[in-house]
Design a protein around this motif. Structure first.
Motif, mmCIF file in Angstrom:
data_model
loop_
_atom_site.group_PDB
_atom_site.id
_atom_site.type_symbol
_atom_site.label_atom_id
_atom_site.label_comp_id
_atom_site.label_asym_id
_atom_site.label_seq_id
_atom_site.Cartn_x
_atom_site.Cartn_y
_atom_site.Cartn_z
ATOM 1 N N LYS A 8 -1.901 17.868 43.858
ATOM 2 C CA LYS A 8 -2.842 17.374 44.875
ATOM 3 C C LYS A 8 -2.110 17.109 46.184
ATOM 4 O O LYS A 8 -2.567 17.516 47.259
ATOM 5 C CB LYS A 8 -3.530 16.100 44.366
ATOM 6 C CG LYS A 8 -4.561 15.539 45.305
ATOM 7 C CD LYS A 8 -5.777 16.418 45.349
ATOM 8 C CE LYS A 8 -6.880 15.750 46.171
ATOM 9 N NZ LYS A 8 -8.031 16.637 46.311
ATOM 10 N N SER A 31 -1.022 20.599 47.619
ATOM 11 C CA SER A 31 -2.147 21.427 48.086
ATOM 12 C C SER A 31 -2.758 20.845 49.354
ATOM 13 O O SER A 31 -3.154 21.595 50.244
ATOM 14 C CB SER A 31 -3.207 21.597 46.992
ATOM 15 O OG SER A 31 -3.896 20.396 46.723
ATOM 16 N N GLU A 32 -2.810 19.529 49.457
ATOM 17 C CA GLU A 32 -3.343 18.925 50.685
ATOM 18 C C GLU A 32 -2.401 19.130 51.867
ATOM 19 O O GLU A 32 -2.839 19.211 53.007
ATOM 20 C CB GLU A 32 -3.638 17.439 50.476
ATOM 21 C CG GLU A 32 -4.887 17.199 49.658
ATOM 22 C CD GLU A 32 -6.149 17.793 50.262
ATOM 23 O OE1 GLU A 32 -6.368 17.654 51.486
ATOM 24 O OE2 GLU A 32 -6.926 18.408 49.516
ATOM 25 N N GLN A 33 -1.107 19.244 51.587
ATOM 26 C CA GLN A 33 -0.136 19.496 52.655
ATOM 27 C C GLN A 33 -0.285 20.918 53.198
ATOM 28 O O GLN A 33 -0.292 21.116 54.408
ATOM 29 C CB GLN A 33 1.284 19.297 52.139
ATOM 30 C CG GLN A 33 2.346 19.661 53.150
ATOM 31 C CD GLN A 33 3.735 19.761 52.532
ATOM 32 O OE1 GLN A 33 3.976 19.376 51.401
ATOM 33 N NE2 GLN A 33 4.657 20.309 53.290
ATOM 34 N N ASN A 52 -2.725 23.358 52.229
ATOM 35 C CA ASN A 52 -4.066 23.938 52.254
ATOM 36 C C ASN A 52 -5.094 22.809 52.130
ATOM 37 O O ASN A 52 -5.786 22.706 51.117
ATOM 38 C CB ASN A 52 -4.205 24.954 51.116
ATOM 39 C CG ASN A 52 -5.382 25.867 51.288
ATOM 40 O OD1 ASN A 52 -6.143 25.735 52.238
ATOM 41 N ND2 ASN A 52 -5.549 26.775 50.369
ATOM 42 N N PRO A 53 -5.216 21.981 53.165
ATOM 43 C CA PRO A 53 -6.099 20.817 53.091
ATOM 44 C C PRO A 53 -7.537 21.198 52.732
ATOM 45 O O PRO A 53 -8.080 22.180 53.240
ATOM 46 C CB PRO A 53 -6.045 20.229 54.504
ATOM 47 C CG PRO A 53 -4.803 20.768 55.109
ATOM 48 C CD PRO A 53 -4.571 22.103 54.467
ATOM 49 N N GLY A 54 -8.119 20.429 51.818
ATOM 50 C CA GLY A 54 -9.500 20.659 51.424
ATOM 51 C C GLY A 54 -9.710 21.738 50.384
ATOM 52 O O GLY A 54 -10.854 22.025 50.012
ATOM 53 N N GLU A 63 -9.098 21.918 47.094
ATOM 54 C CA GLU A 63 -9.734 21.523 45.836
ATOM 55 C C GLU A 63 -11.234 21.312 46.022
ATOM 56 O O GLU A 63 -12.039 21.764 45.197
ATOM 57 C CB GLU A 63 -9.086 20.266 45.262
ATOM 58 C CG GLU A 63 -9.668 19.886 43.907
ATOM 59 C CD GLU A 63 -9.013 18.674 43.275
ATOM 60 O OE1 GLU A 63 -9.274 18.447 42.087
ATOM 61 O OE2 GLU A 63 -8.247 17.962 43.962
ATOM 62 N N ASP A 64 -11.624 20.661 47.096
ATOM 63 C CA ASP A 64 -13.049 20.436 47.344
ATOM 64 C C ASP A 64 -13.787 21.750 47.551
ATOM 65 O O ASP A 64 -14.902 21.925 47.057
ATOM 66 C CB ASP A 64 -13.243 19.531 48.561
ATOM 67 C CG ASP A 64 -12.763 18.105 48.313
ATOM 68 O OD1 ASP A 64 -12.676 17.690 47.136
ATOM 69 O OD2 ASP A 64 -12.470 17.415 49.311
ATOM 70 N N VAL A 111 -5.302 23.072 41.127
ATOM 71 C CA VAL A 111 -4.410 22.084 41.738
ATOM 72 C C VAL A 111 -3.281 21.715 40.777
ATOM 73 O O VAL A 111 -2.113 21.659 41.162
ATOM 74 C CB VAL A 111 -5.207 20.829 42.169
ATOM 75 C CG1 VAL A 111 -4.275 19.686 42.544
ATOM 76 C CG2 VAL A 111 -6.127 21.168 43.325
ATOM 77 N N SER A 145 -1.118 29.162 55.342
ATOM 78 C CA SER A 145 -0.282 28.074 54.828
ATOM 79 C C SER A 145 1.166 28.242 55.268
ATOM 80 O O SER A 145 1.829 27.267 55.646
ATOM 81 C CB SER A 145 -0.371 28.010 53.301
ATOM 82 O OG SER A 145 -1.673 27.656 52.899
#
Length: 128
Positions: free
Chosen positions: A11, A14-16, A18-20, A22-23, A41, A84
């Motif tokens: 998490k 991935s947020e670093q 490729n933000p967003g 997972e959503d 994730v 990315s």
């Protein structure tokens, strides 16, 4: 200090890069395959990508190389990984050189398709 689990590591990473993500995956796929977004994730990001042996830029350039060599069917994933890589400091020249080098392994059509994906990412950067 407690060991961070694969999901938590994934998490954060991935947020670093490729933000967003997972959503977005959850909104598109979780109704069809519950938990798919979490698995993406946890497994690739938390288990493989977060190992810390190579830096993010190197890992992303290696991913771009593999996707480029695989051919045109990887265009969506190529675009995500190119964006990315750019976000973690890869230059346009580095991305293009990695793609160009894959001509020897994936062939000219695969290289051209990957280069077109890169151009689309760069055009998006220019208009943002």
């Amino acid at each position: 200090m407690a060991e961070t689990g694969a999901y938590e590591r994934g998490k954060a990473l991935s947020e670093q890069v490729n933000p967003g993500m997972e959503d977005a995956l959850a909104a598109r796929y979780d109704a069809l395959v519950p938990g798919l977004s979490r698995m993406v994730v946890e497994v690739p990001y938390g288990t493989f990508y977060a190992r810390g042996v190579v830096d993010e830029k190197t890992r992303l350039l290696a991913t771009i190389a593999a996707l480029a060599a695989l051919g045109g069917q990887t265009k969506p994933q190529l675009k995500v990984n190119i964006a990315s890589a750019r976000a973690v400091g890869a230059s346009r020249e580095e991305v293009c050189e990695i793609i160009y080098q894959m001509t020897l392994y994936g062939g000219f059509p695969a290289m051209i398709n990957a280069m077109n994906a890169a151009i689309e990412v760069f055009e998006g950067e220019d208009t943002a």
